[in-house]
Motif scaffolding. Structure first.
Motif, PDB file in Angstrom:
ATOM      1  N   GLN A 126      -1.933   0.665  11.772  1.00 44.46           N
ATOM      2  CA  GLN A 126      -1.979   0.811  10.328  1.00 44.46           C
ATOM      3  C   GLN A 126      -0.893   1.800   9.888  1.00 44.46           C
ATOM      4  O   GLN A 126      -0.647   2.811  10.554  1.00 44.46           O
ATOM      5  N   ARG A 147      -1.503   9.647  -1.868  1.00 46.60           N
ATOM      6  CA  ARG A 147      -2.659  10.307  -1.257  1.00 46.60           C
ATOM      7  C   ARG A 147      -2.243  11.405  -0.281  1.00 46.60           C
ATOM      8  O   ARG A 147      -2.964  12.384  -0.091  1.00 46.60           O
ATOM      9  N   MET A 148      -1.059  11.236   0.339  1.00 51.31           N
ATOM     10  CA  MET A 148      -0.588  12.216   1.308  1.00 51.31           C
ATOM     11  C   MET A 148       0.264  13.305   0.670  1.00 51.31           C
ATOM     12  O   MET A 148       0.731  14.219   1.353  1.00 51.31           O
ATOM     13  N   LEU A 167       2.627   7.244   8.828  1.00 44.05           N
ATOM     14  CA  LEU A 167       3.353   7.617   7.625  1.00 44.05           C
ATOM     15  C   LEU A 167       3.567   9.113   7.487  1.00 44.05           C
ATOM     16  O   LEU A 167       4.632   9.558   7.027  1.00 44.05           O
ATOM     17  N   LEU A 194      -0.395   5.174  -0.514  1.00 38.59           N
ATOM     18  CA  LEU A 194      -0.495   6.033   0.664  1.00 38.59           C
ATOM     19  C   LEU A 194       0.335   7.296   0.501  1.00 38.59           C
ATOM     20  O   LEU A 194      -0.122   8.399   0.838  1.00 38.59           O
ATOM     21  N   ARG A 216      -0.821   4.037   7.656  1.00 40.50           N
ATOM     22  CA  ARG A 216      -1.267   5.396   7.360  1.00 40.50           C
ATOM     23  C   ARG A 216      -1.244   6.295   8.596  1.00 40.50           C
ATOM     24  O   ARG A 216      -1.116   7.522   8.480  1.00 40.50           O
ATOM     25  N   GLU A 244       0.801  -1.222   0.000  1.00 43.29           N
ATOM     26  CA  GLU A 244       0.000   0.000   0.000  1.00 43.29           C
ATOM     27  C   GLU A 244       0.834   1.272   0.000  1.00 43.29           C
ATOM     28  O   GLU A 244       0.310   2.361  -0.240  1.00 43.29           O
TER      29      GLU A 244
END
Length: 222
Positions: A204, A156-157, A209, A153, A206, A149
């Motif tokens: 998780q 998206r960030m 991160l 991730l 995320r 992932e």
């Protein structure tokens, strides 16, 4: 998992006494703690002395940093007796943990990892175990699937186009568990030791991160 938490505590207490006389007993107890208390699979790993790997291969590509026998996995839940029997075939082996089963790993420079750990603790975010390697890396335990992932991730960030010394380890990778030596460079150590909740349910990726990417980006040479 094969024995009770109380039994593990008694085993650990007893081993502090017996371990002085037997390094093998100490190694087996460490492995049994990982399998029985933390719920991790364990595999015997090679050691290195003077750049020479204990696997016996003159041209070993990763001296002291790979499994001795990929099929010799000691499964989560193994008891002390089962561990002692299995580890008896690999005396003096390093303790390796297969990644991608109970956890994946987010890997950053140790200096950046230490700073991120402080930020994450201040933010009150859930944290799993964290290992410092003798190569100067920090390994953050996160929930499985993080390696697959990570690109999404980061995208998206908004970190997908940044130069980050941040990587993920997943299925097929192995990490050296404290207090085993890695590659003849010295022992792996805990920056944040496992506990009953964090070992079995790492966070998780995320959730960590953002802080890890921010610190890694600000200290690329850490």
């Amino acid at each position: 998992m094969g024995f009770t938490i109380g039994g593990i505590r008694e085993m650990r207490s007893g081993t502090r006494r017996r371990g002085r006389a037997s390094g093998r007993t100490s190694d087996c107890t460490t492995v049994a703690e990982f399998t029985g208390l933390w719920g991790w699979d364990v595999i015997p790993g090679a050691r290195a002395t003077g750049g020479v790997c204990s696997c016996g291969k003159a041209e070993c590509p990763a001296p002291g940093a790979h499994p001795l026998d990929p099929t010799a996995l000691v499964p989560a839940g193994a008891t002390l007796n089962e561990v002692t029997e299995a580890w008896g075939h690999f005396p003096g082996a390093a303790v390796l943990l297969p990644v991608g089963r109970a956890f994946d790993i987010l890997d950053v420079p140790e200096a950046a990892g230490r700073r991120a750990l402080i930020r994450l603790e201040r933010m009150g975010l859930p944290l799993g175990p964290v290992i410092a390697t003798p190569e100067g890396r920090a390994h953050f335990f996160v929930a499985p699937s993080a390696a697959a992932e990570l690109p999404t991730l980061l995208y998206r960030m908004g970190w997908d186009d940044a130069s980050l010394d941040l990587h993920a380890l997943g299925p097929g990778d192995h990490i050296t568990a404290p207090p085993s030596d890695r590659a003849g460079l010295g022992p792996a150590t805990w920056l944040r030791a496992p506990s009953l909740d964090t070992a079995t349910q790492p966070p998780q990726a995320r959730l960590l991160l953002g802080a890890l990417a921010y610190v890694a980006h600000r200290s690329p040479c850490a």
